[in-house]
Design a protein around this motif. Structure first.
Motif, PDB file in Angstrom:
ATOM      1  N   ASP A   2       0.823  -1.208   0.000  1.00  0.00           N
ATOM      2  CA  ASP A   2       0.000   0.000   0.000  1.00  0.00           C
ATOM      3  C   ASP A   2       0.859   1.261   0.000  1.00  0.00           C
ATOM      4  O   ASP A   2       0.531   2.241  -0.669  1.00  0.00           O
ATOM      5  CB  ASP A   2      -0.921   0.017   1.224  1.00  0.00           C
ATOM      6  CG  ASP A   2      -1.893  -1.148   1.260  1.00  0.00           C
ATOM      7  OD1 ASP A   2      -2.506  -1.434   0.219  1.00  0.00           O
ATOM      8  OD2 ASP A   2      -2.030  -1.772   2.318  1.00  0.00           O
ATOM      9  N   ALA A   3       1.950   1.226   0.757  1.00  0.00           N
ATOM     10  CA  ALA A   3       2.772   2.426   0.945  1.00  0.00           C
ATOM     11  C   ALA A   3       3.353   2.932  -0.373  1.00  0.00           C
ATOM     12  O   ALA A   3       3.376   4.144  -0.626  1.00  0.00           O
ATOM     13  CB  ALA A   3       3.894   2.134   1.933  1.00  0.00           C
ATOM     14  N   GLY A  54       1.672   6.431  13.945  1.00  0.00           N
ATOM     15  CA  GLY A  54       1.605   4.987  14.173  1.00  0.00           C
ATOM     16  C   GLY A  54       2.933   4.453  14.678  1.00  0.00           C
ATOM     17  O   GLY A  54       3.519   4.966  15.622  1.00  0.00           O
ATOM     18  N   SER A  55       3.440   3.414  13.988  1.00  0.00           N
ATOM     19  CA  SER A  55       4.750   2.855  14.327  1.00  0.00           C
ATOM     20  C   SER A  55       5.853   3.380  13.409  1.00  0.00           C
ATOM     21  O   SER A  55       7.007   2.983  13.529  1.00  0.00           O
ATOM     22  CB  SER A  55       4.702   1.327  14.270  1.00  0.00           C
ATOM     23  OG  SER A  55       3.830   0.823  15.257  1.00  0.00           O
ATOM     24  N   GLY A  56       5.478   4.257  12.476  1.00  0.00           N
ATOM     25  CA  GLY A  56       6.480   4.916  11.633  1.00  0.00           C
ATOM     26  C   GLY A  56       6.763   4.248  10.306  1.00  0.00           C
ATOM     27  O   GLY A  56       7.698   4.646   9.610  1.00  0.00           O
ATOM     28  N   ALA A  57       5.954   3.268   9.895  1.00  0.00           N
ATOM     29  CA  ALA A  57       6.223   2.574   8.633  1.00  0.00           C
ATOM     30  C   ALA A  57       6.016   3.496   7.430  1.00  0.00           C
ATOM     31  O   ALA A  57       6.897   3.629   6.571  1.00  0.00           O
ATOM     32  CB  ALA A  57       5.335   1.335   8.500  1.00  0.00           C
ATOM     33  N   MET A  58       4.855   4.153   7.355  1.00  0.00           N
ATOM     34  CA  MET A  58       4.597   5.068   6.242  1.00  0.00           C
ATOM     35  C   MET A  58       5.506   6.279   6.339  1.00  0.00           C
ATOM     36  O   MET A  58       5.971   6.802   5.317  1.00  0.00           O
ATOM     37  CB  MET A  58       3.132   5.505   6.245  1.00  0.00           C
ATOM     38  CG  MET A  58       2.686   6.225   4.982  1.00  0.00           C
ATOM     39  SD  MET A  58       2.591   5.149   3.531  1.00  0.00           S
ATOM     40  CE  MET A  58       3.511   6.106   2.324  1.00  0.00           C
ATOM     41  N   THR A  59       5.807   6.709   7.549  1.00  0.00           N
ATOM     42  CA  THR A  59       6.737   7.818   7.765  1.00  0.00           C
ATOM     43  C   THR A  59       8.090   7.491   7.148  1.00  0.00           C
ATOM     44  O   THR A  59       8.720   8.344   6.503  1.00  0.00           O
ATOM     45  CB  THR A  59       6.918   8.078   9.268  1.00  0.00           C
ATOM     46  OG1 THR A  59       5.669   8.006   9.926  1.00  0.00           O
ATOM     47  CG2 THR A  59       7.557   9.435   9.513  1.00  0.00           C
ATOM     48  N   ALA A  60       8.550   6.258   7.352  1.00  0.00           N
ATOM     49  CA  ALA A  60       9.848   5.839   6.813  1.00  0.00           C
ATOM     50  C   ALA A  60       9.851   5.866   5.288  1.00  0.00           C
ATOM     51  O   ALA A  60      10.844   6.281   4.674  1.00  0.00           O
ATOM     52  CB  ALA A  60      10.190   4.433   7.307  1.00  0.00           C
ATOM     53  N   VAL A  61       8.751   5.458   4.678  1.00  0.00           N
ATOM     54  CA  VAL A  61       8.665   5.475   3.214  1.00  0.00           C
ATOM     55  C   VAL A  61       8.710   6.912   2.703  1.00  0.00           C
ATOM     56  O   VAL A  61       9.451   7.235   1.765  1.00  0.00           O
ATOM     57  CB  VAL A  61       7.384   4.765   2.738  1.00  0.00           C
ATOM     58  CG1 VAL A  61       7.196   4.927   1.226  1.00  0.00           C
ATOM     59  CG2 VAL A  61       7.440   3.283   3.100  1.00  0.00           C
ATOM     60  N   PHE A  62       7.923   7.794   3.312  1.00  0.00           N
ATOM     61  CA  PHE A  62       7.955   9.206   2.913  1.00  0.00           C
ATOM     62  C   PHE A  62       9.360   9.797   3.111  1.00  0.00           C
ATOM     63  O   PHE A  62       9.878  10.498   2.239  1.00  0.00           O
ATOM     64  CB  PHE A  62       6.947  10.015   3.735  1.00  0.00           C
ATOM     65  CG  PHE A  62       5.513   9.836   3.340  1.00  0.00           C
ATOM     66  CD1 PHE A  62       5.143   9.672   2.014  1.00  0.00           C
ATOM     67  CD2 PHE A  62       4.511   9.837   4.304  1.00  0.00           C
ATOM     68  CE1 PHE A  62       3.810   9.521   1.650  1.00  0.00           C
ATOM     69  CE2 PHE A  62       3.180   9.691   3.958  1.00  0.00           C
ATOM     70  CZ  PHE A  62       2.826   9.527   2.625  1.00  0.00           C
ATOM     71  N   ALA A  63       9.974   9.521   4.273  1.00  0.00           N
ATOM     72  CA  ALA A  63      11.303  10.068   4.560  1.00  0.00           C
ATOM     73  C   ALA A  63      12.341   9.548   3.577  1.00  0.00           C
ATOM     74  O   ALA A  63      13.250  10.282   3.165  1.00  0.00           O
ATOM     75  CB  ALA A  63      11.704   9.717   5.995  1.00  0.00           C
ATOM     76  N   HIS A  64      12.219   8.289   3.200  1.00  0.00           N
ATOM     77  CA  HIS A  64      13.126   7.691   2.210  1.00  0.00           C
ATOM     78  C   HIS A  64      13.050   8.448   0.886  1.00  0.00           C
ATOM     79  O   HIS A  64      14.076   8.702   0.243  1.00  0.00           O
ATOM     80  CB  HIS A  64      12.746   6.224   2.018  1.00  0.00           C
ATOM     81  CG  HIS A  64      13.568   5.503   1.000  1.00  0.00           C
ATOM     82  ND1 HIS A  64      14.892   5.163   1.210  1.00  0.00           N
ATOM     83  CD2 HIS A  64      13.262   5.062  -0.254  1.00  0.00           C
ATOM     84  CE1 HIS A  64      15.357   4.538   0.138  1.00  0.00           C
ATOM     85  NE2 HIS A  64      14.395   4.474  -0.758  1.00  0.00           N
ATOM     86  N   ILE A  65      11.833   8.828   0.489  1.00  0.00           N
ATOM     87  CA  ILE A  65      11.636   9.468  -0.815  1.00  0.00           C
ATOM     88  C   ILE A  65      11.993  10.950  -0.790  1.00  0.00           C
ATOM     89  O   ILE A  65      12.654  11.446  -1.710  1.00  0.00           O
ATOM     90  CB  ILE A  65      10.176   9.274  -1.292  1.00  0.00           C
ATOM     91  CG1 ILE A  65       9.883   7.785  -1.504  1.00  0.00           C
ATOM     92  CG2 ILE A  65       9.929  10.052  -2.596  1.00  0.00           C
ATOM     93  CD1 ILE A  65       8.424   7.484  -1.783  1.00  0.00           C
ATOM     94  N   VAL A  66      11.590  11.678   0.246  1.00  0.00           N
ATOM     95  CA  VAL A  66      11.839  13.138   0.238  1.00  0.00           C
ATOM     96  C   VAL A  66      13.322  13.452   0.375  1.00  0.00           C
ATOM     97  O   VAL A  66      13.767  14.529  -0.020  1.00  0.00           O
ATOM     98  CB  VAL A  66      11.033  13.872   1.333  1.00  0.00           C
ATOM     99  CG1 VAL A  66       9.551  13.640   1.161  1.00  0.00           C
ATOM    100  CG2 VAL A  66      11.505  13.492   2.734  1.00  0.00           C
ATOM    101  N   GLY A  67      14.092  12.518   0.940  1.00  0.00           N
ATOM    102  CA  GLY A  67      15.532  12.702   1.010  1.00  0.00           C
ATOM    103  C   GLY A  67      15.967  13.707   2.063  1.00  0.00           C
ATOM    104  O   GLY A  67      15.172  14.208   2.862  1.00  0.00           O
ATOM    105  N   GLU A  68      17.247  14.029   2.026  1.00  0.00           N
ATOM    106  CA  GLU A  68      17.830  14.907   3.049  1.00  0.00           C
ATOM    107  C   GLU A  68      17.342  16.341   2.944  1.00  0.00           C
ATOM    108  O   GLU A  68      17.406  17.100   3.916  1.00  0.00           O
ATOM    109  CB  GLU A  68      19.354  14.869   2.948  1.00  0.00           C
ATOM    110  CG  GLU A  68      19.953  13.508   3.285  1.00  0.00           C
ATOM    111  CD  GLU A  68      21.467  13.491   3.194  1.00  0.00           C
ATOM    112  OE1 GLU A  68      22.042  14.538   2.825  1.00  0.00           O
ATOM    113  OE2 GLU A  68      22.067  12.444   3.489  1.00  0.00           O
ATOM    114  N   ASN A  69      16.850  16.747   1.770  1.00  0.00           N
ATOM    115  CA  ASN A  69      16.381  18.127   1.587  1.00  0.00           C
ATOM    116  C   ASN A  69      14.875  18.273   1.754  1.00  0.00           C
ATOM    117  O   ASN A  69      14.343  19.372   1.639  1.00  0.00           O
ATOM    118  CB  ASN A  69      16.797  18.640   0.210  1.00  0.00           C
ATOM    119  CG  ASN A  69      18.300  18.736   0.062  1.00  0.00           C
ATOM    120  OD1 ASN A  69      18.996  19.125   1.000  1.00  0.00           O
ATOM    121  ND2 ASN A  69      18.816  18.354  -1.102  1.00  0.00           N
ATOM    122  N   GLY A  70      14.181  17.174   2.016  1.00  0.00           N
ATOM    123  CA  GLY A  70      12.749  17.218   2.229  1.00  0.00           C
ATOM    124  C   GLY A  70      12.401  17.069   3.696  1.00  0.00           C
ATOM    125  O   GLY A  70      13.271  16.873   4.541  1.00  0.00           O
TER     126      GLY A  70
END
Length: 266
Positions: free
Chosen positions: A87-88, A109-125
């Motif tokens: 889904d993510a 939540g437990s940060g699963a979707m957060t981790a996916v978003f953080a992975h994509i936005v990168g260091e500048n997002g």
């Protein structure tokens, strides 16, 4: 070739037993015990991924990077139901999340979707996560720290009934019990033309959410679910696996339109 850093989460893979060990080097010190002997963790630092490491008994493990999916499915400490990778990935694409973006989500939540978003936005997002339960924030940040994504996430211990503090963000994602109560807040926070995503587990919640979306200037409203069927990887008897991870949640998406002007045009 990328080398192991002292903050990495890595996989030690035993090719003979097809067994994986997951460990975060920033949280693990000294020696790591396997069923084939001990490994000095400090000796992993600087080694290229794909190389071998030996135990004190002479057995070899392959050093592999831990992917976001690996971490979510095998190492994420869960206090809540999570958004699964099937889904993510679709959510992130539908919301058009990209490097450098600012994304609002609620809750963490437990940060699963957060981790996916953080992975994509990168260091500048940035991922700005609203959550009213402090224990969820602490657990999610602990999970994100193991991936090295903690600095990409801003957590706000706040009830979104008070609204979002940000405007002109690139995407908004709601994973809350009654999302229809907060859609007007999401509308105000979003850039015009950008996407809102909502996750709910029941049909009743879809109905209430759709009613609210139709009251506001949104287009491209869509409801779907993602079903995933895996196959046994045996060439001589290729067939579906006995169990299928089917329904996990309903996904709702909508694109923000501008408010009507005084003369009634958009």
């Amino acid at each position: 070739m990328a080398a192991v850093k002292e903050t990495d989460t890595v996989i030690l893979y035993d090719p003979e037993k097809e067994k994986k060990y997951f460990l975060n080097l920033s949280l693990s010190k000294g020696k790591f015990n396997t069923d084939r002997g001990e490994i000095e963790l400090e000796s992993l630092i600087g080694k290229p991924y794909g190389s071998f490491i030996e135990t004190h008994k002479g057995f070899k493990y392959i050093i592999l990077p831990c992917t976001v999916v690996d971490f979510i499915m095998h190492k994420l400490n869960r206090l809540t139901q999570i958004v699964y990778p099937k889904d993510a990935a679709f959510i992130a694409l539908k919301l058009n999340v990209k490097p450098g973006d600012t994304v609002i989500e609620s809750g963490i939540g437990s940060g699963a979707m957060t981790a996916v978003f953080a992975h994509i936005v990168g260091e500048n997002g940035k991922v700005i996560s609203y959550e009213k339960r402090e224990e969820f924030i602490k657990n999610a940040l602990s999970n994100l720290r193991k991936l090295g994504y903690e600095n990409r996430v801003i957590t706000k211990h706040k009830d979104i009934a008070e609204g979002f503090e940000e405007t002109e963000v690139d995407a908004v994602f709601l994973d809350v019990r009654e999302p229809w109560l907060y859609i007007h807040h999401a509308y105000k926070a979003l850039k015009t033309g950008n996407m809102l995503g909502i996750l709910v587990p029941t049909v009743n919640q879809i109905i209430e959410t759709l009613k609210k979306l139709q009251e506001l200037p949104f287009m491209d409203i869509e409801v779907c679910e993602i079903l995933l069927r895996k196959y046994k990887t045996v060439p001589e008897r290729l067939r579906p696996e006995d169990r299928m991870p089917a329904h996990t949640a309903f996904l709702i998406f909508a694109r923000k339109l501008p408010q009507e002007t005084e003369n009634g045009s958009l």
